[in-house]
Design an enzyme around this catalytic site. Structure first.
Site: not given
Ligand code: MRU
Length: 296
Positions: A28-29, A64, A164, A205, A215-216
């Site tokens: 999670g960012a 990351r 997630q 993110d 984002n994801k």
């Protein structure tokens, strides 16, 4: 281990924290940034030289690539190191933690104002307490709306390949007592067509200068579906997710992860795999980006 087992893990060194971040035990960012900052602060508090701390900062910064909160947090500590020395790092990291809690509160109340009693809300990935130091971004807004007495039903995208949504968001919502229904990602179109969803709320993110949002993986597809079905698509993110150096989404580095995550236990083992962990949603598909102090 979640949702089956809740276990608290320690990170005793920057290397521990890097491994923990890379295997997504911390993810999670906002939380990646907070956790990396705390790891660096603690390392600096154990009498390390400036050179050692700088090397650890570089390694943590590279853990990351996509969530810019990590780079912002480490760069902030590096500036503090240069100005005030190693002893200042742990208090600064703790300040980053506390600030994230406050950012979550502010985003949540702004986001909750866009949620109405009786709404069906679709969300993706996990954007709650397991993704931040506080109550979360998109999920924080949903939680605050529920605490305000609004009756909400949440539709949770399972979020392939690492689930997630199915594992973390479902776990959080169930602990909070917020009603939800889990769907596979490929069911979102039918769900939106059914009319049960009034809005989509997701996290981010990285937000580029032109408003494109990483984002994801799957977020972009959901945004396209929302556009088609005339469902407003909201992104909730703190200022630490905004990247003034990225002009558009095309400049955002997208993490590619191991093939095994997609193959799982069922797929043909030699299948060639493409596994981008994030995608970019163009600004025109987003109704509003909700920051802690403004809507955009
Ligand atoms: O790979 P992950 O689990 O770190 O990805 C997380 C997401 O994409 C979240 O939606 C994003 O970080 C926003 S969380 C507040």
């Amino acid at each position: 281990l979640l949702p089956h087992e809740e276990k608290w893990i320690r990170a005793d060194s920057p290397e521990d924290m890097i491994a923990i971040i890379q295997r997504l035990a911390v993810r999670g960012a906002p939380l990646i940034g907070v956790a990396a900052a705390l790891a660096l602060g603690r390392y600096a508090a154990t009498g390390r030289s400036v050179e050692e701390i700088e090397a650890a900062a570089t390694a943590l910064r590279n853990a990351r690539p996509t969530a810019v909160n990590l780079m912002h947090a480490i760069d902030r500590l590096t500036r503090v190191l240069a100005k005030r020395g190693p002893k200042a790092l742990l208090p600064e990291a703790e300040a980053i933690f506390q600030e994230d809690v406050a950012l979550c509160e502010a985003m949540a109340s702004r986001g909750a104002a866009l949620i109405q009693d009786g709404d069906g809300i679709i969300t993706a990935c996990n954007t709650g307490g397991l993704a931040t130091a506080g109550r979360g971004t998109a999920l924080g807004a949903i939680r605050t709306a529920c605490e305000q007495g609004k009756r909400i039903h949440v539709y949770v995208d399972e979020t392939r390949p690492l689930l997630q949504g199915a594992r973390l968001t479902a776990w959080e919502l169930s602990k909070l007592g917020i009603p939800f229904t889990l769907i596979c990602d490929n069911m979102a179109a039918s769900l939106l067509r059914s009319g049960r969803v009034r809005a989509a709320f997701v996290g981010a993110d990285r937000v580029a200068v032109n408003g494109d949002v990483a984002n994801k993986i799957g977020t972009y597809g959901l945004a396209v579906l929302c556009k088609h079905h005339n469902v407003p698509f909201y992104v909730v993110a703190p200022r630490t997710t905004y990247d003034p150096k990225c002009r558009t989404g095309a400049e955002i580095p997208i993490e590619e992860r191991a093939a095994g995550e997609v193959r799982g236990v069922q797929a043909f083992k030699e299948a060639k795999v493409w596994n981008p962990a994030f995608d970019v949603t163009p600004r025109e598909l987003i109704r509003k980006i909700i920051f802690e102090d403004r809507d955009w």
